[in-house]
Write an enzyme that holds these catalytic residues in place. Structure first.
Site, PDB file in Angstrom:
ATOM      1  N   HIS A  43       0.835  -1.212   0.000  1.00 25.71           N
ATOM      2  CA  HIS A  43       0.000   0.000   0.000  1.00 25.71           C
ATOM      3  C   HIS A  43       0.866   1.256   0.000  1.00 25.71           C
ATOM      4  CE1 HIS A  43      -3.561   2.474   1.400  1.00 25.71           C
ATOM      5  NE2 HIS A  43      -2.538   3.250   1.745  1.00 25.71           N
ATOM      6  N   GLU A  44       1.818   1.316   0.927  1.00 24.87           N
ATOM      7  CA  GLU A  44       2.636   2.514   1.052  1.00 24.87           C
ATOM      8  C   GLU A  44       3.619   2.667  -0.097  1.00 24.87           C
ATOM      9  OE1 GLU A  44       2.042   4.980   3.064  1.00 24.87           O
ATOM     10  OE2 GLU A  44       0.365   3.756   3.736  1.00 24.87           O
ATOM     11  N   HIS A  47       2.012   4.575  -2.851  1.00 27.24           N
ATOM     12  CA  HIS A  47       2.150   6.032  -2.696  1.00 27.24           C
ATOM     13  C   HIS A  47       3.550   6.487  -3.089  1.00 27.24           C
ATOM     14  CE1 HIS A  47      -1.673   6.546  -0.758  1.00 27.24           C
ATOM     15  NE2 HIS A  47      -1.360   5.813   0.297  1.00 27.24           N
ATOM     16  N   ASP A 137      -5.775   8.422   3.771  1.00 30.79           N
ATOM     17  CA  ASP A 137      -5.883   8.777   2.348  1.00 30.79           C
ATOM     18  C   ASP A 137      -7.192   9.510   2.057  1.00 30.79           C
ATOM     19  OD1 ASP A 137      -3.457   7.545   1.933  1.00 30.79           O
ATOM     20  OD2 ASP A 137      -4.340   5.626   1.366  1.00 30.79           O
TER      21      ASP A 137
END
Length: 286
Positions: A43-44, A47, A137
């Protein structure tokens, strides 16, 4: 170093996650913990890699038990389109991960228990991070939406107010649903502290926004907008009308219907370089 590879060197683990790792080791749930760690990491990295694609400056990517925080050396002056892509790049990872694990399950590569565990945590983190609460988010998307219509300072304040209202709703739901869930209360405390610090530092954040406009890397700004001001208006009052994605020209009404126009850089130069913090707009043209 390749900017994409460098992104992986920015990953750090929050103390809360280390505590969860210790609990996992003590309770013999290390396998489940690795799955959770993998979900949060991907997930990170979503980003981080999206930010690297746009050549944003990445400070660090910190992993939390329920998600993470990608801390960027940017202060609200990147194009809204870019920022939306960077924000959404995290949640979008959950979609392909879910499809991949579903394929492994239907192909007989993993058990039903492992499949259920992964999907539950994958979707929980996905939906949780889309809650409209800062610094999740969803909260960052709310800031982008407000920024498209109102000045940055107002957008930031509205985001925190919206986040506060949603946080109260989340806290009430936590009390009614499962008040004895320790992990849930750790999350609630983390969000409460994050919101408090963001609110406490809101003026500092606004000054960083102005500094980035003045000292930061200059970009072509597609839109130009006018700000009407009176000669006795303080510089800071005019700055409060600055919007993301716009270049500002300040029109000052003088005596005898005279008008003067100043570029925003002239105001920022007077404020930060000449230290004319308490000056009015009129003093710049007198």
């Amino acid at each position: 170093m390749n900017r994409y590879i460098e992104t992986f060197t920015k990953v750090t683990i929050h103390p809360l996650f280390w505590a969860l790792i210790a609990i996992g080791v003590l309770t013999a749930h290390f396998k489940e913990l690795l799955v959770l760690f993998g979900i949060v990491l991907v997930h990170e990295l979503g980003h981080g890699l999206a930010a690297a694609h746009f050549r944003w400056r990445i400070k660090r990517i910190q992993l939390l038990p329920f998600g993470g925080v990608a801390e960027l050396e940017e202060h609200g002056n990147k194009p809204l389109k870019e920022e939306c892509i960077v924000v959404l790049a995290g949640p979008l990872q959950h979609i392909w991960m879910g499809l991949a694990v579903y394929g492994l399950y239907t192909g007989g590569w993993i058990s039903e228990a492992s499949y259920s565990f992964f999907m539950w945590n994958n979707m929980t983190i996905f939906f949780f991070n889309l809650l409209p609460i800062w610094p999740l988010d969803g909260g960052k998307l709310v800031l982008n939406i407000y920024s498209a219509f109102v000045p940055f300072l107002q957008a930031h304040r509205l985001t925190l107010l919206t986040s506060g209202a949603c946080f109260l709703g989340l806290t009430v739901a936590a009390l009614l649903w499962n008040a004895s869930n320790v992990t849930m209360w750790i999350v609630v405390i983390f969000l409460a502290v994050s919101l408090y610090l963001e609110w406490k530092q809101r003026q500092y954040i606004f000054v960083r926004f102005l500094l980035e406009r003045y000292y930061g890397k200059k970009r072509d700004i597609e839109k130009l907008t006018l700000i009407n001001a009176n000669a006795n208006d303080p510089l800071y009052t005019v700055f409060m009308q600055f919007r993301r994605g716009y270049k500002h020209s300040v029109v000052i009404k003088g005596k005898e219907r005279q008008q003067y126009t100043l570029d925003e850089n002239e105001l920022l130069y007077a404020y930060f370089t000449e230290k004319r913090i308490s000056s009015s707009i009129g003093e710049l043209i007198s």
